[in-house]
Design an enzyme around this catalytic site. Structure first.
Site, short mmCIF file in Angstrom:
data_model
loop_
_atom_site.label_atom_id
_atom_site.label_comp_id
_atom_site.label_asym_id
_atom_site.label_seq_id
_atom_site.Cartn_x
_atom_site.Cartn_y
_atom_site.Cartn_z
N GLU A 71 -5.11 -9.79 1.78
CA GLU A 71 -5.96 -10.36 2.82
C GLU A 71 -6.51 -11.73 2.42
O GLU A 71 -6.56 -12.66 3.22
CB GLU A 71 -7.10 -9.40 3.15
N HIS B 296 -11.19 2.39 7.43
CA HIS B 296 -10.44 1.87 8.57
C HIS B 296 -11.31 1.76 9.83
O HIS B 296 -10.90 1.12 10.80
CB HIS B 296 -9.26 2.78 8.89
#
Length: 340
Positions: free
Chosen positions: A75, A144
């Site tokens: 990321e 998540h």
């Protein structure tokens, strides 16, 4: 207030199509890839696989690997690469698989993405979009399912957008891609495919920084965004059966927030219920309370109520629905402010 097919055709002068929210995002990305060769997509598995939620399905085949780029699982690397692209004339749209996966990239966003315009005294801007599915309600593991938008609304230099309808999703995404500054584009997983709405074909924009009134009423103002919009609307319908009429506001943009739409509504109703799925402590609801106090305190008829997630990590599966605000919890808050 839903927009009819006829009204959309009148406003946009084009055909409309019935799309889910995730399909509207795909349509928006495709529209901008066709229009502007500077637009690039990058992220983990977004090419061959079309992303975790298939938001980029088919786009690599249509536009090629040079425009829709599968990246390593990093990321920080995705955001760092996007920064370099953006300040050199491209318009990257970076996908985080989940908002909870953005934390390794937080340093890049806080120290570079949001500051380069200021750091270079306006010589460089960062026209990039960070797409991030977020929120609970789909039985995903807790990392998540995070809803941490307040981390980014506390970061001057980056805009934060969160659509709740297919129409807004496409229009806000196109506006975000065309914006000269960075935009965090939050996509609620819970409503990706829960409903369909009329979406014009081709290009159109929804202005960043403007909320939308979904329901008119003079008794209570409900303020919300994202997946909590249908929850608030359900509660407003329950309240109407009891003779209580609610103003329902979808903020759509979380930073810069539309203070005018909040003040106008509160100064008519004198009562407010704020609904969000993020944790209560440090949540954006606190800033909205401050906006109400700053603009409309003397109009208030009762204390403000907040209906939020709890101050715990999003729990696993069986307890997930208990964590999330429900229409019943919102309705109880409406009753409380009405009978104060």
């Amino acid at each position: 207030m839903a927009i009819s097919r006829e009204k959309l055709a009148e406003v946009h002068g084009t055909k409309t199509q019935q799309l889910t929210l995730v399909q509207a995002i795909t349509d928006g990305l495709s529209t901008m890839l066709k229009e502007d060769e500077k637009v690039l997509l990058l992220g983990e598995d977004i090419g061959k696989n079309g992303g975790v939620f298939r938001a980029t399905d088919g786009l690599q085949k249509q536009f090629g690997e040079g425009r829709v780029i599968d990246t390593p699982l990093s990321e920080a690397g995705i955001i760092g690469t996007s920064i370099g692209m953006a300040i050199n004339g491209f318009k990257p749209v970076a996908e985080m698989q989940f908002l909870g996966f953005i934390y390794p990239a937080y340093e890049q966003i806080m120290t570079h993405v949001s500051r380069i315009r200021m750091r270079t005294m306006g010589h460089y801007t960062v026209p990039m979009v960070i797409r991030a599915p977020y929120g609970a309600g789909i039985r995903a593991p807790e990392v998540h399912s995070d809803s941490v938008e307040a981390l980014f609304t506390h970061m001057p230099g980056i805009k934060v957008v969160c659509p709740s309808s297919p129409y807004d999703a496409k229009g806000l995404l196109i506006a975000a891609i065309e914006d000269p500054d960075p935009v965090l584009f939050l996509e609620s997983m819970r409503i990706y495919r829960s409903t369909r709405g009329e979406v014009p074909e081709g290009k159109y924009t929804v202005k960043i920084g403007k909320g939308r009134k979904l329901k008119d009423g003079n008794d209570v103002t409900l303020i919300t965004w994202g997946a909590m919009v249908p929850v608030a609307m359900n509660a407003a319908q329950q309240a109407e059966k009891q003779g209580i009429k609610c103003d329902v506001i979808d903020l759509r943009t979380l930073y810069p927030i539309d203070k005018d739409i909040i003040a106008e509504s509160i100064q008519r109703t004198g009562r407010a219920v704020i609904v969000h799925e993020a944790h209560e402590t440090g949540g954006l609801g606190n800033d909205i309370v401050s906006i109400i106090n700053d603009t409309s305190f003397l109009y208030m008829k009762s204390p403000i109520e907040r209906v939020t997630g709890f101050d715990v990590p999003v729990p696993f599966f069986a307890l997930e629905e208990h964590y999330l605000p429900t229409p019943q919890r919102v309705f109880k808050a409406i009753e409380k402010v009405m009978h104060f």
